[in-house]
Design an enzyme around this catalytic site. Structure first.
Site, PDB file in Angstrom:
ATOM      1  N   HIS A   1       5.690 -92.470  84.039  1.00 48.30           N
ATOM      2  CA  HIS A   1       6.609 -93.442  84.641  1.00 48.30           C
ATOM      3  C   HIS A   1       7.590 -94.048  83.639  1.00 48.30           C
ATOM      4  CE1 HIS A   1       4.007 -92.921  88.045  1.00 48.30           C
ATOM      5  NE2 HIS A   1       4.597 -93.845  88.773  1.00 48.30           N
TER       6      HIS A   1
ATOM      7  N   ARG B   1      -5.418 -99.871  84.650  1.00 43.74           N
ATOM      8  CA  ARG B   1      -4.394 -99.652  85.690  1.00 43.74           C
ATOM      9  C   ARG B   1      -3.111 -99.036  85.103  1.00 43.74           C
ATOM     10  NH1 ARG B   1      -2.668-103.219  91.020  1.00 43.74           N
ATOM     11  NH2 ARG B   1      -1.078-101.736  91.697  1.00 43.74           N
TER      12      ARG B   1
ATOM     13  N   ARG C   1       6.042-119.446 100.495  1.00 46.17           N
ATOM     14  CA  ARG C   1       5.066-119.322  99.386  1.00 46.17           C
ATOM     15  C   ARG C   1       3.890-118.399  99.692  1.00 46.17           C
ATOM     16  NH1 ARG C   1       6.212-124.985  98.959  1.00 46.17           N
ATOM     17  NH2 ARG C   1       7.844-125.217  97.400  1.00 46.17           N
TER      18      ARG C   1
ATOM     19  N   LYS D   1       1.265-103.966  94.189  1.00 44.63           N
ATOM     20  CA  LYS D   1       2.489-104.117  93.372  1.00 44.63           C
ATOM     21  C   LYS D   1       3.669-104.197  94.332  1.00 44.63           C
ATOM     22  CE  LYS D   1       1.458-102.121  88.889  1.00 44.63           C
ATOM     23  NZ  LYS D   1       1.751-101.036  87.939  1.00 44.63           N
TER      24      LYS D   1
ATOM     25  N   ASN E   1       0.517 -95.258  85.395  1.00 46.89           N
ATOM     26  CA  ASN E   1       1.936 -95.128  85.055  1.00 46.89           C
ATOM     27  C   ASN E   1       2.222 -93.873  84.237  1.00 46.89           C
ATOM     28  OD1 ASN E   1       2.634 -97.539  86.320  1.00 46.89           O
ATOM     29  ND2 ASN E   1       2.009 -98.719  84.530  1.00 46.89           N
TER      30      ASN E   1
ATOM     31  N   GLU F   1       2.595 -87.773  92.207  1.00 43.72           N
ATOM     32  CA  GLU F   1       1.646 -88.890  92.067  1.00 43.72           C
ATOM     33  C   GLU F   1       0.215 -88.418  92.363  1.00 43.72           C
ATOM     34  OE1 GLU F   1       2.470 -91.720  90.788  1.00 43.72           O
ATOM     35  OE2 GLU F   1       4.491 -92.302  91.389  1.00 43.72           O
TER      36      GLU F   1
ATOM     37  N   GLU G   1      -3.291-105.074  85.843  1.00 48.74           N
ATOM     38  CA  GLU G   1      -2.878-104.132  84.792  1.00 48.74           C
ATOM     39  C   GLU G   1      -3.016-104.704  83.378  1.00 48.74           C
ATOM     40  OE1 GLU G   1       0.384-101.488  85.930  1.00 48.74           O
ATOM     41  OE2 GLU G   1       1.010-101.516  83.850  1.00 48.74           O
TER      42      GLU G   1
ATOM     43  N   HIS H   1      11.061 -93.759  84.950  1.00 49.76           N
ATOM     44  CA  HIS H   1      11.901 -94.912  85.291  1.00 49.76           C
ATOM     45  C   HIS H   1      13.229 -94.847  84.533  1.00 49.76           C
ATOM     46  CE1 HIS H   1       8.384 -97.648  86.772  1.00 49.76           C
ATOM     47  NE2 HIS H   1       8.692 -96.712  87.629  1.00 49.76           N
TER      48      HIS H   1
ATOM     49  N   HIS I   1      11.950 -91.158  93.157  1.00 47.81           N
ATOM     50  CA  HIS I   1      10.967 -91.658  92.189  1.00 47.81           C
ATOM     51  C   HIS I   1       9.974 -90.556  91.783  1.00 47.81           C
ATOM     52  CE1 HIS I   1       8.137 -94.279  90.184  1.00 47.81           C
ATOM     53  NE2 HIS I   1       7.193 -93.972  91.054  1.00 47.81           N
TER      54      HIS I   1
ATOM     55  N   LYS J   1      -7.255 -94.703  93.360  1.00 51.42           N
ATOM     56  CA  LYS J   1      -6.385 -95.888  93.228  1.00 51.42           C
ATOM     57  C   LYS J   1      -7.179 -97.149  93.528  1.00 51.42           C
ATOM     58  CE  LYS J   1      -2.351 -98.068  92.981  1.00 51.42           C
ATOM     59  NZ  LYS J   1      -0.942 -98.019  93.272  1.00 51.42           N
TER      60      LYS J   1
HETATM   61  N1  GLY Z   1       1.968 -97.353  90.914  1.00 56.99           N
HETATM   62  C1  GLY Z   1       1.141 -97.761  89.851  1.00 56.99           C
HETATM   63  C2  GLY Z   1       0.290 -98.920  90.178  1.00 56.99           C
HETATM   64  O1  GLY Z   1       0.183 -99.305  91.322  1.00 56.99           O
HETATM   65  O2  GLY Z   1      -0.296 -99.514  89.302  1.00 56.99           O
END
Ligand code: GLY
Length: 357
Positions: A244, A237, A117, A139, A241, A181, A233, A248, A261, A223
């Site tokens: 993305h 945040r 946990r 993330k 993306n 990025e 997010e 994706h 990616h 960041k």
């Molecule tokens: N890679 C996007 C984020 O960490 O929110």
């Protein structure tokens, strides 16, 4: 060595950035128990694992070496980490250390979030992409055959050590994949950084230490700021993306690992800018300037020709930003400012989806 901080109250943590800093960053001081499980992959471990093990003298150090590639970012690989943790009797005070790129970091963080946990973990990102993005902000997770990063958790590390010395053994294609990025931060947040990147793109591609250090540091600063403001997010945040949702879809459609990616994000970013341009929010000039940077880096600026509009729509409909069945996209309002919206003309989106035709 530069030190930044991700400000998250009692879960705040430092990011150390510099060249050949693994020995200076005192990794062992971030290990609170007596056990460590290093998670790495078959490409990175032969090059850098021993240098890390040397920093952990006096501790029980075990390791799990996974195959390299996005196609292995799945629950089966995470289970291999759990197998090792249990076989080697790791307890709740263990610390997992991710030594690798985004795939290793995301899976190690997810394993740390779940094992008994929740146990501590440390990020030692070895690729440009993981240093500027995936290792910072918590993330974690794995892919599902039906969608990228669909299973995961927000779970923050104890420290991030971003050693740009790792780039001397990084494939050119991997350096390029991180550049999309980096350019993202200029587009969504910092117009001056975008201009600096235009002036220094060749130096970054050549892994010039000074240019690379600044690119990594400024990206991590942005960041860290965004994550501190919106960890889970709910708002800003999502700007991270940019490109993305398209990207994706490309990765999933092409088969995980076939497009990196960062390559899919590059093509996706051009698609997001293309749509922003069609909506009249940005100029064709900004689109051309971004394309020019990606071309210097050797990144794709068009989606794969074998993807139809329907392929995109179907795959984009399982994006995590979808709300009440509507595709929401990160688009650019002006250089340095993004927006998340479902309020766009779908005929214009269709034109964007067809730009490779
Ligand atoms: N890679 C996007 C984020 O960490 O929110």
């Amino acid at each position: 060595m530069d030190a930044l901080k991700v400000e998250l109250g009692d879960r705040s943590y430092p990011i150390f950035i510099g060249e050949n800093i693994l020995t200076q960053s005192n990794i062992a001081s971030f290990v609170s128990g007596k056990q460590v499980m290093i998670v790495s992959n078959e490409t990175i471990a032969p090059l850098h694992l021993q240098a890390l093990v040397d920093q952990l003298a006096g501790l029980q150090v075990d390791q799990v070496i996974l195959p390299d590639g996005e196609q292995f970012k799945n629950l089966a690989s995470v289970e291999l980490i759990f197998d090792q943790l249990l076989e080697k009797r790791h307890n709740r005070t263990t610390t997992l250390i991710a030594l690798g790129g985004g795939v290793v970091g995301d899976m190690t963080g997810f394993a740390a979030a779940c094992y008994q946990r929740g146990v501590n973990f440390i990020q030692i990102p070895t690729t440009l992409l993981s240093q500027v993005d995936s290792s910072v902000g918590g993330k974690t997770g794995v892919n599902h055959p039906l969608g990228k990063n669909m299973v995961g958790a927000f779970y923050q590390p104890q420290v991030v050590v971003a050693d740009i010395g790792f780039f001397s053994t990084l494939a050119k294609r991997e350096v390029a994949a991180g550049i999309s990025e980096v350019v993202k931060y200029g587009l969504i947040y910092d117009a001056d950084f975008f201009v600096w990147l235009e002036e220094n793109m060749q130096a970054i591609v050549n892994i010039d230490p000074q240019a690379m250090s600044y690119a990594v540091k400024r990206s991590c600063e942005i960041k860290a700021q965004v994550v501190a403001e919106d960890e889970t997010e709910q708002g800003i945040r999502a700007w991270l993306n940019l490109g993305h949702t398209f990207g994706h879809a490309i990765e999933t459609h092409q088969g995980y690992g076939n497009w990196l990616h960062g390559e899919a994000v590059a093509a996706g970013t051009i698609m997001a800018l293309d749509l922003s341009c069609r909506l009249g929010w940005i100029s064709e000039e900004l689109l051309a300037r971004t394309k020019a940077m990606f071309e210097i880096a050797g990144l794709p600026v068009l989606p794969p020709e074998n993807m139809t509009e329907d392929d995109f729509i179907q795959l984009m409909s399982v994006d995590k930003k979808v709300l009440e069945g509507k595709i929401r996209l990160v688009l650019i309002k002006e250089l340095g400012r993004a927006i998340v919206t479902d309020d766009f003309d779908h005929d214009l989106l269709k034109q964007t989806l067809a730009i490779a035709k």
